[in-house]
Design a protein around this motif. Structure first.
Motif, PDB file in Angstrom:
ATOM      1  N   PHE A 270     146.980 -13.074 -16.686  1.00 41.12           N
ATOM      2  CA  PHE A 270     145.722 -13.385 -17.350  1.00 41.12           C
ATOM      3  C   PHE A 270     145.401 -12.316 -18.386  1.00 41.12           C
ATOM      4  O   PHE A 270     145.766 -11.155 -18.237  1.00 41.12           O
ATOM      5  CB  PHE A 270     144.577 -13.456 -16.339  1.00 41.12           C
ATOM      6  N   TRP A 271     144.705 -12.742 -19.428  1.00 40.43           N
ATOM      7  CA  TRP A 271     144.223 -11.800 -20.445  1.00 40.43           C
ATOM      8  C   TRP A 271     142.762 -12.080 -20.741  1.00 40.43           C
ATOM      9  O   TRP A 271     142.363 -13.227 -20.947  1.00 40.43           O
ATOM     10  CB  TRP A 271     145.038 -11.935 -21.734  1.00 40.43           C
ATOM     11  N   ARG A 272     141.953 -11.043 -20.701  1.00 42.72           N
ATOM     12  CA  ARG A 272     140.559 -11.097 -21.121  1.00 42.72           C
ATOM     13  C   ARG A 272     140.226  -9.783 -21.802  1.00 42.72           C
ATOM     14  O   ARG A 272     140.798  -8.741 -21.485  1.00 42.72           O
ATOM     15  CB  ARG A 272     139.620 -11.299 -19.920  1.00 42.72           C
ATOM     16  N   ASP A 273     139.289  -9.809 -22.744  1.00 43.67           N
ATOM     17  CA  ASP A 273     138.907  -8.607 -23.480  1.00 43.67           C
ATOM     18  C   ASP A 273     137.408  -8.670 -23.739  1.00 43.67           C
ATOM     19  O   ASP A 273     136.923  -9.631 -24.341  1.00 43.67           O
ATOM     20  CB  ASP A 273     139.675  -8.544 -24.805  1.00 43.67           C
ATOM     21  N   PRO A 274     136.647  -7.669 -23.288  1.00 46.44           N
ATOM     22  CA  PRO A 274     135.194  -7.677 -23.538  1.00 46.44           C
ATOM     23  C   PRO A 274     134.842  -7.771 -25.025  1.00 46.44           C
ATOM     24  O   PRO A 274     133.762  -8.241 -25.377  1.00 46.44           O
ATOM     25  CB  PRO A 274     134.732  -6.334 -22.951  1.00 46.44           C
ATOM     26  N   ALA A 275     135.762  -7.348 -25.887  1.00 49.08           N
ATOM     27  CA  ALA A 275     135.505  -7.413 -27.329  1.00 49.08           C
ATOM     28  C   ALA A 275     135.613  -8.844 -27.860  1.00 49.08           C
ATOM     29  O   ALA A 275     135.153  -9.144 -28.959  1.00 49.08           O
ATOM     30  CB  ALA A 275     136.478  -6.505 -28.085  1.00 49.08           C
TER      31      ALA A 275
ATOM     32  N   ARG B  77     140.840 -12.764  -9.989  1.00 46.19           N
ATOM     33  CA  ARG B  77     139.960 -11.634 -10.299  1.00 46.19           C
ATOM     34  C   ARG B  77     140.795 -10.399 -10.649  1.00 46.19           C
ATOM     35  O   ARG B  77     140.532  -9.742 -11.669  1.00 46.19           O
ATOM     36  CB  ARG B  77     139.071 -11.327  -9.109  1.00 46.19           C
ATOM     37  N   ASP B  78     141.794 -10.090  -9.845  1.00 46.76           N
ATOM     38  CA  ASP B  78     142.533  -8.839 -10.020  1.00 46.76           C
ATOM     39  C   ASP B  78     143.458  -8.863 -11.219  1.00 46.76           C
ATOM     40  O   ASP B  78     143.658  -7.845 -11.882  1.00 46.76           O
ATOM     41  CB  ASP B  78     143.310  -8.513  -8.744  1.00 46.76           C
ATOM     42  N   ARG B  79     144.040 -10.027 -11.531  1.00 44.73           N
ATOM     43  CA  ARG B  79     144.979 -10.083 -12.667  1.00 44.73           C
ATOM     44  C   ARG B  79     144.250 -10.112 -13.994  1.00 44.73           C
ATOM     45  O   ARG B  79     144.854  -9.885 -15.032  1.00 44.73           O
ATOM     46  CB  ARG B  79     145.894 -11.298 -12.546  1.00 44.73           C
ATOM     47  N   GLY B  80     142.958 -10.403 -13.955  1.00 40.48           N
ATOM     48  CA  GLY B  80     142.212 -10.373 -15.207  1.00 40.48           C
ATOM     49  C   GLY B  80     141.605  -9.020 -15.499  1.00 40.48           C
ATOM     50  O   GLY B  80     140.966  -8.831 -16.526  1.00 40.48           O
ATOM     51  N   SER B  81     141.828  -8.050 -14.616  1.00 41.75           N
ATOM     52  CA  SER B  81     141.210  -6.739 -14.806  1.00 41.75           C
ATOM     53  C   SER B  81     142.156  -5.786 -15.517  1.00 41.75           C
ATOM     54  O   SER B  81     143.319  -6.068 -15.691  1.00 41.75           O
ATOM     55  CB  SER B  81     140.816  -6.158 -13.442  1.00 41.75           C
TER      56      SER B  81
END
Length: 262
Positions: free
Chosen positions: A7-12, A258-262
């Motif tokens: 997973f990929w997520r970025d607060p930006a 949850r953990d792989r997106g962190s």
């Protein structure tokens, strides 16, 4: 070889979330997302349900555009594995930046050029490139996506029957409302409600409720929510119940999501 998911997520870039799955055998119940979703098949084959054409076979390089709220499922061929990429975009952001894609019907595209562009853009998201570069590549891809399907006839939107509007309002206010409570809101018997609701949304009221819980769980898990507390908040019997339902819809346990997106 066991399947893997990344997973990929970025607060930006809070309007986009990305996923890769390799050698997967995960099967999904019919479900919907509050996001606009784009899927790409990298290897293997699958069957997609949710487009106006009914069941559609997907192969290497197939792209699927799934509007927010569209009930769909995409599963590998029997006794086979497949690899795919998935992009989820905030629906309001999409409407503001790529309104031509804001439709209510899923679309399947078989376009090698567009698939190659998707792969390049997706790889960029997982890289160390700047948020500005990633967002520019995303916008360019969406513009080309809109062009690729510009010759398709626009779908006819089917408004929800007015009789069911109180049911959705009840679900928003009380996500765990009973079938009897929902039927009373619509002035129907439970059996009549199930038939009417399935005809309008593609799901039974119970399946719709579970899908709502899973989508809320996705959002809460992205903030690092504890599973036991989350199960209680969403009305699941216990943490194990949450895990079973979440995996049936998302193809991955809530803890791994949850953990792989962190």
């Amino acid at each position: 070889m066991p399947g893997t998911a990344f997973f990929w997520r970025d607060p930006a870039l809070p309007h986009v979330e990305s996923r890769r799955a390799c050698h997967s055998r995960a099967c999904y119940k019919p479900h919907s997302h509050p996001t606009f979703s784009i899927g790409a098949v990298d290897a293997g084959g699958s069957i997609f349900t949710g487009s106006k054409d009914g069941k559609v076979a997907l192969g290497n390089g197939s792209l699927v555009l799934v509007p927010a709220g569209c009930v769909h499922a995409c599963n590998p061929l029997p006794d086979a594995v497949w690899s795919y990429q998935m992009l989820h975009l905030d629906a309001q952001w999409l409407q503001a930046h790529a309104p031509a894609l804001d439709d209510d019907t899923a679309t399947v595209l078989h376009c090698p050029r567009l698939y190659a562009q998707f792969c390049a853009m997706h790889a960029l998201l997982f890289s160390t490139a700047s948020a500005g570069e990633k967002n520019a590549a995303l916008l360019a891809f969406l513009a080309d996506c809109a062009g690729a399907r510009a010759d398709l006839l626009p779908s006819e939107r089917k408004p929800l029957p007015l009789q069911l509007a109180p049911v959705l309002a009840t679900l928003q206010a009380r996500p765990s409302a009973s079938l009897r409570q929902l039927a009373q809101a619509a002035g129907l018997s439970p059996y009549q409600l199930i038939r009417a609701f399935r005809a309008a949304t593609g799901m039974t009221p119970h399946a719709y409720q579970l899908n709502m819980h899973v989508n809320r769980a996705r959002s809460r898990l992205q903030t690092g929510a504890a599973l036991a507390q989350l199960a209680h908040e969403l009305g699941f019997a216990d943490q194990s119940h949450l895990q079973r339902v979440f995996k049936a819809h998302a193809g991955i346990t809530p803890g791994r999501y949850r953990d792989r997106g962190s």
